[in-house]
Scaffold this active site. Structure first.
Site, PDB file in Angstrom:
ATOM      1  N   HIS A  42      -9.420   8.584  -5.649  1.00  0.00           N
ATOM      2  CA  HIS A  42      -9.954   8.185  -6.953  1.00  0.00           C
ATOM      3  C   HIS A  42     -11.143   7.229  -6.781  1.00  0.00           C
ATOM      4  CE1 HIS A  42      -5.521   8.781  -7.998  1.00  0.00           C
ATOM      5  NE2 HIS A  42      -6.129   9.689  -8.733  1.00  0.00           N
ATOM      6  N   GLY A 156     -12.253  15.688  -9.567  1.00  0.00           N
ATOM      7  CA  GLY A 156     -11.922  16.015  -8.179  1.00  0.00           C
ATOM      8  C   GLY A 156     -11.688  17.506  -8.007  1.00  0.00           C
ATOM      9  N   LYS A 158      -9.926  18.634  -5.771  1.00  0.00           N
ATOM     10  CA  LYS A 158      -8.523  18.796  -5.370  1.00  0.00           C
ATOM     11  C   LYS A 158      -7.767  19.538  -6.457  1.00  0.00           C
ATOM     12  CE  LYS A 158      -4.245  16.473  -4.588  1.00  0.00           C
ATOM     13  NZ  LYS A 158      -3.647  16.424  -5.919  1.00  0.00           N
ATOM     14  N   GLN A 162      -8.160  22.594 -12.791  1.00  0.00           N
ATOM     15  CA  GLN A 162      -8.499  21.624 -13.836  1.00  0.00           C
ATOM     16  C   GLN A 162     -10.017  21.454 -13.940  1.00  0.00           C
ATOM     17  OE1 GLN A 162      -6.299  17.779 -14.386  1.00  0.00           O
ATOM     18  NE2 GLN A 162      -8.011  16.973 -13.240  1.00  0.00           N
ATOM     19  N   VAL A 185     -10.621  14.264  -1.010  1.00  0.00           N
ATOM     20  CA  VAL A 185     -10.503  13.210   0.013  1.00  0.00           C
ATOM     21  C   VAL A 185      -9.135  13.383   0.682  1.00  0.00           C
ATOM     22  CG1 VAL A 185     -10.484  10.717   0.428  1.00  0.00           C
ATOM     23  CG2 VAL A 185     -11.981  11.691  -1.349  1.00  0.00           C
ATOM     24  N   SER A 194      -2.865  11.967  -2.655  1.00  0.00           N
ATOM     25  CA  SER A 194      -2.263  12.132  -3.971  1.00  0.00           C
ATOM     26  C   SER A 194      -1.282  10.990  -4.175  1.00  0.00           C
ATOM     27  CB  SER A 194      -1.518  13.476  -4.050  1.00  0.00           C
ATOM     28  OG  SER A 194      -0.599  13.459  -5.125  1.00  0.00           O
ATOM     29  N   SER A 195      -1.168  10.525  -5.416  1.00  0.00           N
ATOM     30  CA  SER A 195      -0.208   9.431  -5.648  1.00  0.00           C
ATOM     31  C   SER A 195       1.213   9.913  -5.370  1.00  0.00           C
ATOM     32  CB  SER A 195      -0.342   8.878  -7.064  1.00  0.00           C
ATOM     33  OG  SER A 195      -0.384   9.921  -7.984  1.00  0.00           O
ATOM     34  N   ARG A 196       1.421  11.218  -5.382  1.00  0.00           N
ATOM     35  CA  ARG A 196       2.775  11.742  -5.133  1.00  0.00           C
ATOM     36  C   ARG A 196       3.123  11.779  -3.645  1.00  0.00           C
ATOM     37  NH1 ARG A 196       1.357  15.360  -9.922  1.00  0.00           N
ATOM     38  NH2 ARG A 196       2.600  14.482 -11.612  1.00  0.00           N
TER      39      ARG A 196
HETATM   40  P1  AMP Z   1      -5.203  12.019 -11.343  1.00  0.00           P
HETATM   41  O1  AMP Z   1      -5.182  10.592 -11.765  1.00  0.00           O
HETATM   42  O2  AMP Z   1      -4.340  12.293 -10.176  1.00  0.00           O
HETATM   43  O3  AMP Z   1      -5.031  12.946 -12.487  1.00  0.00           O
HETATM   44  O4  AMP Z   1      -6.661  12.287 -10.783  1.00  0.00           O
HETATM   45  C1  AMP Z   1      -7.813  11.796 -11.403  1.00  0.00           C
HETATM   46  C2  AMP Z   1      -9.013  12.468 -10.781  1.00  0.00           C
HETATM   47  O5  AMP Z   1      -9.037  12.194  -9.390  1.00  0.00           O
HETATM   48  C3  AMP Z   1      -8.982  13.999 -10.931  1.00  0.00           C
HETATM   49  O6  AMP Z   1     -10.297  14.456 -11.186  1.00  0.00           O
HETATM   50  C4  AMP Z   1      -8.476  14.446  -9.583  1.00  0.00           C
HETATM   51  O7  AMP Z   1      -8.905  15.747  -9.237  1.00  0.00           O
HETATM   52  C5  AMP Z   1      -9.125  13.409  -8.684  1.00  0.00           C
HETATM   53  N1  AMP Z   1      -8.427  13.301  -7.408  1.00  0.00           N
HETATM   54  C6  AMP Z   1      -7.109  13.048  -7.191  1.00  0.00           C
HETATM   55  N2  AMP Z   1      -6.844  13.073  -5.872  1.00  0.00           N
HETATM   56  C7  AMP Z   1      -8.009  13.338  -5.239  1.00  0.00           C
HETATM   57  C8  AMP Z   1      -8.393  13.501  -3.868  1.00  0.00           C
HETATM   58  N3  AMP Z   1      -7.522  13.416  -2.882  1.00  0.00           N
HETATM   59  N4  AMP Z   1      -9.688  13.783  -3.596  1.00  0.00           N
HETATM   60  C9  AMP Z   1     -10.596  13.897  -4.598  1.00  0.00           C
HETATM   61  N5  AMP Z   1     -10.301  13.758  -5.903  1.00  0.00           N
HETATM   62  C10 AMP Z   1      -9.026  13.488  -6.218  1.00  0.00           C
END
Ligand code: AMP
Length: 294
Positions: A42, A156, A158, A162, A185, A194-196
């Site tokens: 992020h 992202g 990733k 979406q 990343v 990933s937060s998971r």
């Molecule tokens: P989230 O909070 O997980 O919904 O992610 C917020 C944004 O960060 C989204 O656009 C995701 O695609 C992006 N994102 C999450 N993990 C990664 C990662 N490892 N590399 C690049 N972008 C990421």
């Protein structure tokens, strides 16, 4: 350089009037939508946002409507102070927009009666496994665009499905927001951040490398001239099933930007290979965007 203080906005009305004032002053606004629980992925999006405009807004909102029944909405990490501190240290945001649920869904999420949906691009990949997920995502992103009035949004890759859906949202509903995709990343062994990931035990974490290995093998095969999606699917499945901790949800090969299955890969086309794999209750996704050779 001293990291500067981030402006924290919690209300829709304040965010919109602040965005309007920035626009009146001729500033360009870049939005990085997130659900918080921030990690280096992020932060990379937020710092790259600096190259696309002169005021970076990071939104932090755990969106209830994109979680299906039985998913981890209640347990999703929430720590606004920590997230803001990470962004401040990285000089990754000028403003954090962190509305409460009742700000974005007045009354309650159940009271929402207008939704944004895109059935064709939600039909495959994660769509069938997460009913209502992308409807929730597109609806909240439309709200965030209307609150933050961005010129550009950074998403992202990733979450490639979406990304394409939000690109289609801006096209079809004339939002006039430029959508920029940021590369995934990864940890040193290739696992997408990933937060998971924090919920994987040591054995699952070690075995989770098969996720990246499977899409890397598919990417290399396409680059070496493989044209058969079924050969690619089998290749990815074989690699993932080498891990006894992994439970494959899907391994797919689709065209872009319409995200439809292909019978054969057309030379010169851009292909998305994508997988979703569960390790216990932790669901991981990954993908590669590949240019098929001529
Ligand atoms: P989230 O909070 O997980 O919904 O992610 C917020 C944004 O960060 C989204 O656009 C995701 O695609 C992006 N994102 C999450 N993990 C990664 C990662 N490892 N590399 C690049 N972008 C990421």
């Amino acid at each position: 350089m001293q990291a500067k203080v981030i402006k924290l906005i919690r209300s829709v009305a304040e965010m919109r009037s602040y965005a309007q004032s920035l626009r009146r002053d001729g500033r360009t606004i870049v939005l990085v939508p997130t659900m918080g629980g921030l990690h280096a992925g992020h932060v990379a999006l937020a710092t790259s946002a600096r190259n696309h405009g002169d005021h970076v807004v990071v939104s932090i909102f755990v969106n209830p409507t994109q979680f299906s029944a039985g998913e981890d909405y209640a347990e999703y990490p929430r720590n606004l102070q920590r997230d803001c501190e990470m962004l401040r240290r990285a000089n990754g945001a000028d403003t954090v927009f962190a509305p409460t649920a009742s700000e974005l869904y007045p009354g309650s999420p159940q009271a929402q009666s207008v939704w944004v949906d895109c059935e064709p691009l939600s039909r495959h990949l994660c769509g069938p496994h997460r009913p209502g997920h992308f409807r929730g995502v597109l609806t909240v992103v439309a709200k965030l665009f209307n609150c933050c009035l961005p010129h550009t949004a950074i998403l992202g890759l990733k979450d490639a499905q979406q990304y394409f859906l939000i690109w289609k949202l801006t096209e079809d509903l004339c939002f006039g927001v430029r959508i920029v995709g940021h590369p995934t990343v990864r940890a040193n062994d290739g696992l997408a951040l990933s937060s998971r990931n924090a919920y994987l035990n040591a054995d699952q974490r070690a075995q989770s490398v098969v996720v990246f290995e499977s899409i890397t093998a598919a990417r290399r095969a396409i680059e070496n001239g493989e044209r058969s999606p079924s050969v690619l699917r089998t290749l990815m499945e074989q690699i993932i099933t080498e891990s006894d901790a992994a439970c494959l949800q899907y391994a797919e090969v689709v065209s872009t930007p319409d995200l439809q299955p292909v019978e054969t890969i057309t030379p010169g086309s851009q292909i998305l290979v994508a997988v979703a794999v569960c390790f216990g209750t932790v669901r991981l996704i990954d993908n590669a965007l590949v240019q098929a050779p001529y």
